[in-house]
Design a protein around this motif. Sequence first.
Motif, mmCIF file in Angstrom:
data_model
loop_
_atom_site.group_PDB
_atom_site.id
_atom_site.type_symbol
_atom_site.label_atom_id
_atom_site.label_comp_id
_atom_site.label_asym_id
_atom_site.label_seq_id
_atom_site.Cartn_x
_atom_site.Cartn_y
_atom_site.Cartn_z
ATOM 1 N N GLU A 55 0.834 -1.205 0.000
ATOM 2 C CA GLU A 55 0.000 0.000 0.000
ATOM 3 C C GLU A 55 0.870 1.257 0.000
ATOM 4 O OE1 GLU A 55 -3.466 1.696 -0.670
ATOM 5 O OE2 GLU A 55 -3.394 -0.450 -0.262
ATOM 6 N N GLU A 56 1.952 1.217 0.764
ATOM 7 C CA GLU A 56 2.874 2.359 0.815
ATOM 8 C C GLU A 56 3.560 2.565 -0.538
ATOM 9 O OE1 GLU A 56 4.741 5.651 1.980
ATOM 10 O OE2 GLU A 56 3.199 4.627 3.134
ATOM 11 N N ILE A 57 3.962 1.492 -1.181
ATOM 12 C CA ILE A 57 4.605 1.586 -2.504
ATOM 13 C C ILE A 57 3.643 2.177 -3.530
ATOM 14 C CG2 ILE A 57 5.507 0.204 -4.435
ATOM 15 C CD1 ILE A 57 6.649 -1.719 -2.285
ATOM 16 N N LEU A 58 2.373 1.820 -3.433
ATOM 17 C CA LEU A 58 1.377 2.263 -4.410
ATOM 18 C C LEU A 58 0.870 3.688 -4.160
ATOM 19 C CD1 LEU A 58 -0.731 -1.016 -4.745
ATOM 20 C CD2 LEU A 58 0.937 -0.086 -6.361
ATOM 21 N N ARG A 59 1.165 4.251 -3.008
ATOM 22 C CA ARG A 59 0.701 5.598 -2.679
ATOM 23 C C ARG A 59 1.204 6.596 -3.726
ATOM 24 N NH1 ARG A 59 -0.680 6.844 2.609
ATOM 25 N NH2 ARG A 59 0.581 5.028 3.079
ATOM 26 N N GLY A 60 0.308 7.413 -4.262
ATOM 27 C CA GLY A 60 0.672 8.426 -5.238
ATOM 28 C C GLY A 60 0.781 7.918 -6.675
ATOM 29 N N THR A 61 0.481 6.651 -6.902
ATOM 30 C CA THR A 61 0.532 6.126 -8.269
ATOM 31 C C THR A 61 -0.826 6.294 -8.946
ATOM 32 O OG1 THR A 61 -0.053 3.875 -7.584
ATOM 33 C CG2 THR A 61 2.297 4.416 -7.669
ATOM 34 N N SER A 62 -0.815 6.216 -10.248
ATOM 35 C CA SER A 62 -2.047 6.341 -11.038
ATOM 36 C C SER A 62 -2.253 5.073 -11.854
ATOM 37 C CB SER A 62 -1.950 7.531 -11.989
ATOM 38 O OG SER A 62 -1.790 8.733 -11.271
ATOM 39 N N PRO A 63 -3.495 4.651 -12.014
ATOM 40 C CA PRO A 63 -3.750 3.439 -12.787
ATOM 41 C C PRO A 63 -3.638 3.691 -14.294
ATOM 42 C CG PRO A 63 -5.820 4.419 -12.093
ATOM 43 C CD PRO A 63 -4.711 5.227 -11.459
ATOM 44 N N ILE A 64 -3.322 2.647 -15.017
ATOM 45 C CA ILE A 64 -3.404 2.671 -16.472
ATOM 46 C C ILE A 64 -4.744 2.039 -16.803
ATOM 47 C CG2 ILE A 64 -2.433 1.801 -18.621
ATOM 48 C CD1 ILE A 64 0.295 1.692 -17.164
ATOM 49 N N GLU A 65 -5.635 2.840 -17.389
ATOM 50 C CA GLU A 65 -6.982 2.353 -17.654
ATOM 51 C C GLU A 65 -7.595 3.101 -18.826
ATOM 52 O OE1 GLU A 65 -8.892 2.948 -13.897
ATOM 53 O OE2 GLU A 65 -8.911 5.107 -14.075
ATOM 54 N N SER A 66 -8.690 2.549 -19.320
ATOM 55 C CA SER A 66 -9.425 3.203 -20.394
ATOM 56 C C SER A 66 -10.393 4.211 -19.788
ATOM 57 C CB SER A 66 -10.191 2.164 -21.207
ATOM 58 O OG SER A 66 -9.277 1.261 -21.801
ATOM 59 N N THR A 67 -10.462 5.384 -20.408
ATOM 60 C CA THR A 67 -11.397 6.424 -19.978
ATOM 61 C C THR A 67 -12.379 6.680 -21.122
ATOM 62 O OG1 THR A 67 -10.070 8.251 -20.844
ATOM 63 C CG2 THR A 67 -9.575 7.507 -18.589
ATOM 64 N N ASP A 68 -13.364 7.526 -20.880
ATOM 65 C CA ASP A 68 -14.345 7.855 -21.922
ATOM 66 C C ASP A 68 -13.701 8.522 -23.136
ATOM 67 O OD1 ASP A 68 -16.396 6.794 -20.449
ATOM 68 O OD2 ASP A 68 -17.034 8.717 -19.609
ATOM 69 N N ALA A 69 -12.562 9.130 -22.957
ATOM 70 C CA ALA A 69 -11.882 9.817 -24.061
ATOM 71 C C ALA A 69 -11.021 8.871 -24.903
ATOM 72 C CB ALA A 69 -11.017 10.937 -23.515
ATOM 73 N N CYS A 70 -10.849 7.635 -24.460
ATOM 74 C CA CYS A 70 -9.987 6.685 -25.168
ATOM 75 C C CYS A 70 -10.670 6.123 -26.415
ATOM 76 C CB CYS A 70 -9.595 5.536 -24.249
ATOM 77 S SG CYS A 70 -8.447 6.028 -22.945
#
Length: 165
Positions: A55-70
Amino acid sequence: MSNKLELDSLDSAKYLYLRELSEPRDNSLRLVVQEAVVNPTGSVRSSHPELPELEEILRGTSPIESTDACQTFELTWERYVAYLVTEECVGSGGQDADEIYTGKLCRVYTKSHFLEHLSRDTGGHTESILHYKLICLNHLIDVAAYAPPEIKQIWPVSSTPTRIQ
């Protein structure tokens, strides 16, 4: 869009996910792939609560995902010779220095291990076999066919389908 624009648009994506794979009829193949981006408004959570250090390692990270603009693309081969779907983690470690291709996420090969395998292990081909490979975050998809796929951007909605070369 023209053939080149559709291919360039697909190949310019930073990441892709395979969303659908089907055989609409015998020996035809349909793939739907969707662009993915780093989503700074999303959050990544550990699926292992027993590992608080994760959880500490993942803090501040962003997911790679599909959004409505993709963008979402549909690729259709009227006839295929063979296709192979490999889970991305096990399919990414091979040696490919002797292979020749163009493209980044949508590769077109002139020399590949997949083509060599088909040459050795199949027969009766009356035409040259073309090899396409889609590099997705969740799968690697190799398709061998006699003709390029029809490619159509289905989200946002685009013009008529085209063929990539």
